[in-house]
Motif scaffolding. Sequence first.
Motif, short mmCIF file in Angstrom:
data_model
loop_
_atom_site.label_atom_id
_atom_site.label_comp_id
_atom_site.label_asym_id
_atom_site.label_seq_id
_atom_site.Cartn_x
_atom_site.Cartn_y
_atom_site.Cartn_z
N PRO A 139 -12.50 -3.41 0.59
CA PRO A 139 -13.05 -4.41 -0.33
C PRO A 139 -12.38 -4.30 -1.68
O PRO A 139 -12.18 -3.21 -2.20
CB PRO A 139 -14.54 -4.04 -0.41
N GLY A 140 -12.00 -5.44 -2.26
CA GLY A 140 -11.37 -5.43 -3.57
C GLY A 140 -12.42 -5.32 -4.65
O GLY A 140 -13.63 -5.42 -4.41
N THR A 141 -11.97 -5.12 -5.87
CA THR A 141 -12.86 -5.01 -7.02
C THR A 141 -12.70 -6.24 -7.88
O THR A 141 -11.63 -6.84 -7.94
CB THR A 141 -12.53 -3.75 -7.84
N PRO A 142 -13.74 -6.61 -8.60
CA PRO A 142 -13.64 -7.82 -9.43
C PRO A 142 -12.56 -7.67 -10.47
O PRO A 142 -12.49 -6.67 -11.16
CB PRO A 142 -15.05 -7.91 -10.08
N GLY A 143 -11.74 -8.68 -10.59
CA GLY A 143 -10.68 -8.66 -11.59
C GLY A 143 -9.45 -7.93 -11.16
O GLY A 143 -8.44 -7.97 -11.84
N ALA A 185 -5.78 2.49 -11.29
CA ALA A 185 -5.15 1.17 -11.33
C ALA A 185 -6.02 0.11 -10.67
O ALA A 185 -6.03 -1.05 -11.09
CB ALA A 185 -3.78 1.23 -10.65
N GLN A 186 -6.78 0.50 -9.66
CA GLN A 186 -7.67 -0.45 -9.00
C GLN A 186 -8.88 -0.80 -9.86
O GLN A 186 -9.44 -1.89 -9.74
CB GLN A 186 -8.14 0.13 -7.65
N ARG A 187 -9.28 0.11 -10.74
CA ARG A 187 -10.48 -0.10 -11.54
C ARG A 187 -10.19 -0.47 -12.99
O ARG A 187 -11.12 -0.72 -13.76
CB ARG A 187 -11.31 1.19 -11.54
N VAL A 224 1.73 -4.13 -5.32
CA VAL A 224 1.38 -3.90 -3.93
C VAL A 224 0.85 -2.49 -3.72
O VAL A 224 -0.16 -2.26 -3.08
CB VAL A 224 2.60 -4.16 -3.02
N ARG A 225 1.55 -1.49 -4.34
CA ARG A 225 1.20 -0.10 -4.10
C ARG A 225 -0.12 0.27 -4.74
O ARG A 225 -0.84 1.12 -4.24
CB ARG A 225 2.30 0.81 -4.66
N GLU A 226 -0.44 -0.36 -5.89
CA GLU A 226 -1.64 0.03 -6.61
C GLU A 226 -2.82 -0.92 -6.37
O GLU A 226 -3.80 -0.88 -7.08
CB GLU A 226 -1.33 0.11 -8.10
#
Length: 315
Positions: free
Chosen positions: A274-278, A38-40, A265-267
């Motif tokens: 560090p966050g990922t682009p997008g 979900a993060q990617r 929030v959970r995903e």
Amino acid sequence: MTLLQLVSDAEAAGRASEVMALVKRHVDIDDPRRVRLAQRIRPIISGDMKPGDRELMTGALDAAYNALDDELARVRSLRNILWTATFLVLLGVTGLALYGWFSPGSLSLCFTPQNSPGAADRITVVCPTAEHHNVPAGTDPSSLAMSRDILTVEIAGLAGAALTVIASLRRIRGTDAPYMLPLASAVLKFPTGALSAFLGLLLIRGAFVPGLSDLDSRAQVLGWAAAFGAAQHLVTRLVDDRAQMTLSEVGRPTEAMTDPERTAVRESPAAGEPGTPGAPGGFQDGAGPHEPAPAAESDGEPVPDGAPPHRRSGA
């Protein structure tokens, strides 16, 4: 999964949405593979494929397929249990019918409701298949039982069970599961109805139910047999509920599809990561997914420590 490893990056990115939908449908929301995917997912869909993304998609897809196999295995197991129970109950009902056929007096369902009219020394014996009038008072009712009595009672119980099967059809929903679980649940009602009809009349004959120890006619005997056959629904209804619950667990949407705010929030990356682009970053200061964090209004001057962010230093 093997094809996902062999296709090009562009085609793998095109399949990312399908993979994510399948993962959200079958994988628990707290599963690390689902969280990482979900993060990617947004960078992957946009074409920003990294070396580990393909393995991440393959692992999440494998987890989804394994979860689906487990769900279908529970359906298949319950289906097998229901068919086995149906066979055992049918075997018992057939055994009772055969035993009553060869030894009708042993399991007699005959009643002696009253004396014959106009003769104090005569009685009436009522059996499921015949009524015997002007029988001597000392006659044992079991001696007048016929070989077809138990079979007749069981057939009446089957008729009563058939009514409950028809009534339960309104609750049965179609399913894409490969196993006919509702059918197995419905078939179980028929031998159970025959068994409950026999047991119910046996309890009445034994004066277990007050006021129903003496049935007056053959029609009453068969009527009560049909009623007891329909009463099996009180027991098999629990089986129906369990079958429907098991079917509803196959591909049931998880929290991610029913609670988008909590999912966001959970995903999302945890605070400090560090966050990922997008991809949505971790939400701080209580800000929601569409709410920017509150900014200080200082007119270029630093805000003193401990002062609220919205208060100017000169206020």
